[in-house]
Design a protein around this motif. Sequence first.
Motif, mmCIF file in Angstrom:
data_model
loop_
_atom_site.group_PDB
_atom_site.id
_atom_site.type_symbol
_atom_site.label_atom_id
_atom_site.label_comp_id
_atom_site.label_asym_id
_atom_site.label_seq_id
_atom_site.Cartn_x
_atom_site.Cartn_y
_atom_site.Cartn_z
ATOM 1 N N LEU A 128 0.830 -1.212 0.000
ATOM 2 C CA LEU A 128 0.000 0.000 0.000
ATOM 3 C C LEU A 128 0.859 1.254 0.000
ATOM 4 C CD1 LEU A 128 -2.835 -1.042 2.497
ATOM 5 C CD2 LEU A 128 -3.042 -0.726 0.018
ATOM 6 N N LEU A 129 1.926 1.246 0.801
ATOM 7 C CA LEU A 129 2.823 2.401 0.817
ATOM 8 C C LEU A 129 3.508 2.585 -0.523
ATOM 9 C CD1 LEU A 129 4.527 2.090 4.333
ATOM 10 C CD2 LEU A 129 2.813 3.764 3.625
ATOM 11 N N THR A 130 3.931 1.470 -1.125
ATOM 12 C CA THR A 130 4.600 1.545 -2.435
ATOM 13 C C THR A 130 3.617 2.016 -3.501
ATOM 14 O OG1 THR A 130 6.079 -0.241 -1.759
ATOM 15 C CG2 THR A 130 5.935 0.225 -4.117
ATOM 16 N N ARG A 131 2.391 1.570 -3.407
ATOM 17 C CA ARG A 131 1.368 1.998 -4.371
ATOM 18 C C ARG A 131 1.156 3.512 -4.287
ATOM 19 N NH1 ARG A 131 -4.034 -1.116 -3.460
ATOM 20 N NH2 ARG A 131 -2.604 -2.853 -3.886
ATOM 21 N N ASP A 132 1.183 4.051 -3.048
ATOM 22 C CA ASP A 132 0.921 5.485 -2.865
ATOM 23 C C ASP A 132 2.168 6.352 -3.010
ATOM 24 O OD1 ASP A 132 -1.698 4.842 -2.393
ATOM 25 O OD2 ASP A 132 -1.568 4.988 -0.212
ATOM 26 N N LEU A 133 3.317 5.820 -2.574
ATOM 27 C CA LEU A 133 4.528 6.649 -2.467
ATOM 28 C C LEU A 133 5.648 6.218 -3.402
ATOM 29 C CD1 LEU A 133 4.709 6.878 1.444
ATOM 30 C CD2 LEU A 133 3.543 8.438 -0.133
ATOM 31 N N GLY A 134 5.441 5.184 -4.193
ATOM 32 C CA GLY A 134 6.484 4.716 -5.099
ATOM 33 C C GLY A 134 7.631 4.069 -4.347
ATOM 34 N N ASP A 135 8.845 4.311 -4.779
ATOM 35 C CA ASP A 135 10.016 3.653 -4.198
ATOM 36 C C ASP A 135 10.226 3.981 -2.720
ATOM 37 O OD1 ASP A 135 10.577 2.379 -6.533
ATOM 38 O OD2 ASP A 135 12.145 3.760 -7.179
ATOM 39 N N LEU A 136 9.707 5.130 -2.288
ATOM 40 C CA LEU A 136 9.849 5.481 -0.874
ATOM 41 C C LEU A 136 9.221 4.416 0.015
ATOM 42 C CD1 LEU A 136 10.647 7.373 1.413
ATOM 43 C CD2 LEU A 136 8.569 8.708 0.957
ATOM 44 N N GLY A 137 8.088 3.849 -0.429
ATOM 45 C CA GLY A 137 7.420 2.815 0.350
ATOM 46 C C GLY A 137 8.265 1.573 0.534
ATOM 47 N N LYS A 138 9.192 1.333 -0.399
ATOM 48 C CA LYS A 138 10.033 0.138 -0.329
ATOM 49 C C LYS A 138 11.147 0.259 0.715
ATOM 50 C CE LYS A 138 9.279 -0.813 -5.261
ATOM 51 N NZ LYS A 138 9.925 -0.957 -6.574
ATOM 52 N N LYS A 139 11.378 1.474 1.193
ATOM 53 C CA LYS A 139 12.484 1.690 2.122
ATOM 54 C C LYS A 139 12.186 1.211 3.541
ATOM 55 C CE LYS A 139 14.826 5.629 -0.076
ATOM 56 N NZ LYS A 139 15.419 6.964 0.179
ATOM 57 N N ILE A 140 10.907 0.988 3.848
ATOM 58 C CA ILE A 140 10.568 0.729 5.255
ATOM 59 C C ILE A 140 11.060 -0.631 5.743
ATOM 60 C CG2 ILE A 140 8.509 2.182 5.056
ATOM 61 C CD1 ILE A 140 6.855 -0.446 5.319
ATOM 62 N N HIS A 141 11.471 -1.504 4.835
ATOM 63 C CA HIS A 141 11.881 -2.846 5.255
ATOM 64 C C HIS A 141 13.365 -2.934 5.592
ATOM 65 C CE1 HIS A 141 10.613 -6.923 5.906
ATOM 66 N NE2 HIS A 141 11.578 -7.417 5.159
ATOM 67 N N SER A 142 14.112 -1.848 5.368
ATOM 68 C CA SER A 142 15.545 -1.861 5.678
ATOM 69 C C SER A 142 15.768 -2.188 7.151
ATOM 70 C CB SER A 142 16.171 -0.495 5.381
ATOM 71 O OG SER A 142 15.998 -0.149 4.029
ATOM 72 N N GLY A 143 16.638 -3.163 7.422
ATOM 73 C CA GLY A 143 16.964 -3.516 8.806
ATOM 74 C C GLY A 143 15.925 -4.371 9.493
ATOM 75 N N ARG A 144 14.933 -4.849 8.727
ATOM 76 C CA ARG A 144 13.872 -5.681 9.325
ATOM 77 C C ARG A 144 13.727 -6.972 8.536
ATOM 78 N NH1 ARG A 144 8.236 -2.497 10.371
ATOM 79 N NH2 ARG A 144 8.405 -2.239 8.116
ATOM 80 N N SER A 145 13.162 -7.949 9.172
ATOM 81 C CA SER A 145 12.683 -9.167 8.526
ATOM 82 C C SER A 145 11.225 -9.333 8.923
ATOM 83 C CB SER A 145 13.499 -10.375 9.012
ATOM 84 O OG SER A 145 12.841 -11.585 8.691
ATOM 85 N N ARG A 146 10.480 -10.103 8.146
ATOM 86 C CA ARG A 146 9.115 -10.395 8.603
ATOM 87 C C ARG A 146 9.147 -11.167 9.922
ATOM 88 N NH1 ARG A 146 5.778 -13.103 3.888
ATOM 89 N NH2 ARG A 146 7.708 -14.296 3.746
ATOM 90 N N ASN A 147 10.264 -11.793 10.217
ATOM 91 C CA ASN A 147 10.380 -12.522 11.488
ATOM 92 C C ASN A 147 10.286 -11.585 12.689
ATOM 93 O OD1 ASN A 147 10.831 -14.630 9.792
ATOM 94 N ND2 ASN A 147 12.792 -15.252 10.647
ATOM 95 N N ASP A 148 11.075 -10.492 12.679
ATOM 96 C CA ASP A 148 10.974 -9.597 13.832
ATOM 97 C C ASP A 148 9.751 -8.695 13.737
ATOM 98 O OD1 ASP A 148 12.175 -7.952 11.876
ATOM 99 O OD2 ASP A 148 13.432 -6.885 13.325
ATOM 100 N N GLN A 149 9.201 -8.518 12.525
ATOM 101 C CA GLN A 149 7.949 -7.786 12.411
ATOM 102 C C GLN A 149 6.809 -8.519 13.112
ATOM 103 O OE1 GLN A 149 8.200 -6.579 7.927
ATOM 104 N NE2 GLN A 149 6.605 -5.337 8.859
ATOM 105 N N VAL A 150 6.687 -9.812 12.833
ATOM 106 C CA VAL A 150 5.577 -10.544 13.457
ATOM 107 C C VAL A 150 5.806 -10.698 14.961
ATOM 108 C CG1 VAL A 150 6.467 -12.900 13.078
ATOM 109 C CG2 VAL A 150 3.996 -12.509 13.193
ATOM 110 N N LEU A 151 7.070 -10.843 15.366
ATOM 111 C CA LEU A 151 7.370 -10.847 16.796
ATOM 112 C C LEU A 151 6.882 -9.562 17.446
ATOM 113 C CD1 LEU A 151 11.028 -12.255 16.891
ATOM 114 C CD2 LEU A 151 9.124 -13.147 18.228
ATOM 115 N N LEU A 152 7.199 -8.437 16.827
ATOM 116 C CA LEU A 152 6.791 -7.146 17.363
ATOM 117 C C LEU A 152 5.275 -7.013 17.369
ATOM 118 C CD1 LEU A 152 7.565 -4.293 18.347
ATOM 119 C CD2 LEU A 152 7.459 -3.566 15.955
ATOM 120 N N ASP A 153 4.640 -7.374 16.251
ATOM 121 C CA ASP A 153 3.184 -7.267 16.167
ATOM 122 C C ASP A 153 2.514 -8.061 17.284
ATOM 123 O OD1 ASP A 153 3.834 -5.911 13.880
ATOM 124 O OD2 ASP A 153 2.857 -7.299 12.499
ATOM 125 N N LEU A 154 3.013 -9.272 17.512
ATOM 126 C CA LEU A 154 2.437 -10.120 18.553
ATOM 127 C C LEU A 154 2.619 -9.505 19.939
ATOM 128 C CD1 LEU A 154 3.524 -13.617 17.213
ATOM 129 C CD2 LEU A 154 1.152 -12.878 17.580
#
Length: 443
Positions: free
Chosen positions: A90-116
Motif C-alpha cells: 500500500l505504501l509503495t502503491r501510494d509513495l512509489g520507491d519510498l514505500g520500499k524503504k521501510i523494510h531496511s533492517g527488518r525481517s518479517r520474522n521480527d515484524q511478526v514478533l513485534l506485532d504479537l
Amino acid sequence: MKLWEKGITVDEAIEKFTVGKDRELDVYLAPFDILGSMAHVTMLESVGLIEKAELPVLLDALKKLYKKAVDGEFKIEQDVEDVHSQVEFLLTRDLGDLGKKIHSGRSRNDQVLLDLKLFIRESIREVVAETGQLIDTLLSKSEQHKDVLMPGYTHLQVAMPSSFGLWFGAYAESLTDDLELLSSAFKIANQNPLGSAAGYGSSFPLNRQMTTDLLGFNNMNYNVVYAQMGRGKVEKIVSFALANIAATLSKLAYDVCLFNSQNFSFVSLPPEFTTGSSIMPHKKNPDVFELIRGKCNKIQGIPQQIALTINNLPSGYFRDLQVVKEIFLPMFGELDDCLSIANLALGKLKVNENILDDARYDYLFSVEEVNKLVLQGIPFREAYKQVAADIEAGSFRPDKSVNHTHEGSIGNLCIGKIAEKKEGIVRNYHFEKMDDAIRNLLA
C-alpha cells in the motif's frame, strides 16, 4: 506479489496450504504492524537510512493506514501473503520507491514478533479491565450477602457453615491472584524484539533503544537469537496465565450450575437469563454458565497445544510457529466474552436466604458445638466425642448462630483488603507508559 518472490510461481495448492489463515488472522495484527513501522522508520531516519524530508511523508501515510486498521477498514488482498506485505504494498502503491524503504533492517520474522508483542500488551489490558470489573461485582455481591449463610462442603458432603459473602469473595480473590500471574506474563511480553531481524541482527547501525522507547516497552530482548527463540515461548507463557483466569471462571460456572439445580436451590437466575426445553415446559436452564464452563475448559487446553507445537523446535525460525498464531490470537476474544457475560449474569444472580432452615443442614454446626465446649474448658478431643455421640443418638440440636471474627472468615470477610490488593496489582501493570508512547507516536 510476495516480498520474497524471485520470478518462480508457487504451486497453487502449496501456496494455499502455507498461507493458511494468515490473511484472516493478520487483521488482528494490522494496527500493531503499522505502529511498529512508524517507530521503525523514525529510527531509520535517525541513523541516516531515510532522508529527513521522507520521514513525515511516510509517517503521514502510515497514520492514515492506522486509522483504517482501527476503524476495521484495513483489508489484506487475496494475492497478498500477510499484513506486513500489505502495508508495504500500500505504501509503495501510494509513495512509489519510498514505500520500499521501510523494510531496511527488518525481517518479517521480527515484524511478526513485534506485532504479537504489541497485540498481547493491548489484549492483556482488555482482559485486566474485564477481570477487574468481575472482581468488583463479586466483591459487591459478597458485601450484599455477607450475612446469608450457606452450606460448605468437603467431598461434596455437608461440612461446615459458609456464607455467600465467603463464596463470592473467594472467587474475587482467586481472580486477583490470576491478575498477579498475568502481570508476570505481561512483563515478559513487554520487551522489544525489533531489530533482531531474522534472528541474527542486522549490519545496519540500528538504534534498538530508540524503537523500545518509541513503542513504550519496558526494555528489549537484548540477544537477537533469543528474541527469535521467544516466539512461541511468550505465547505459551501468556496463554498459561490466561488459562488460570479461565480455570477460576470454569469453577465458578460449575458452582452456579450446581447451586442453581432444584436439588440445591441456593441461587437462581432471572428467566430472561435462562433457556428452555422443547418438550419440558418447566425447564429454566443455566446455559450461559454451562457455556462459560465449556469455553473456559477449552481455553485451558491452549497452553498444551502451543507447548506441543513448539517443544521440539531448535533455535531459529520455523513455519510451525504459524500454527501457534492460529491457536493463540482468538484466545483473548473468547476469554473476554466469558468474563463479560459472567459479570452480567452474576450481577443478576439471586440468592436463597433461607437455605439453612432445612433440617438436612443441621450437622453443619457440629464443629461450632465442639468449639463451644472447648471454650468451656473441655479438651477438644473429648468435646469432639461428646458431639459425635449426640449425633449418633439423634439428640444433636444445633445453635445456628455463627460468631467468626478472624481475618477472612464469615464475620470478617476482608472485602476492602481484597479490593486494595486488586487495585495494587492493576497499578503495577503501568499501562500508562505504553499509552503515552503510542499517543506520542501518533501525534
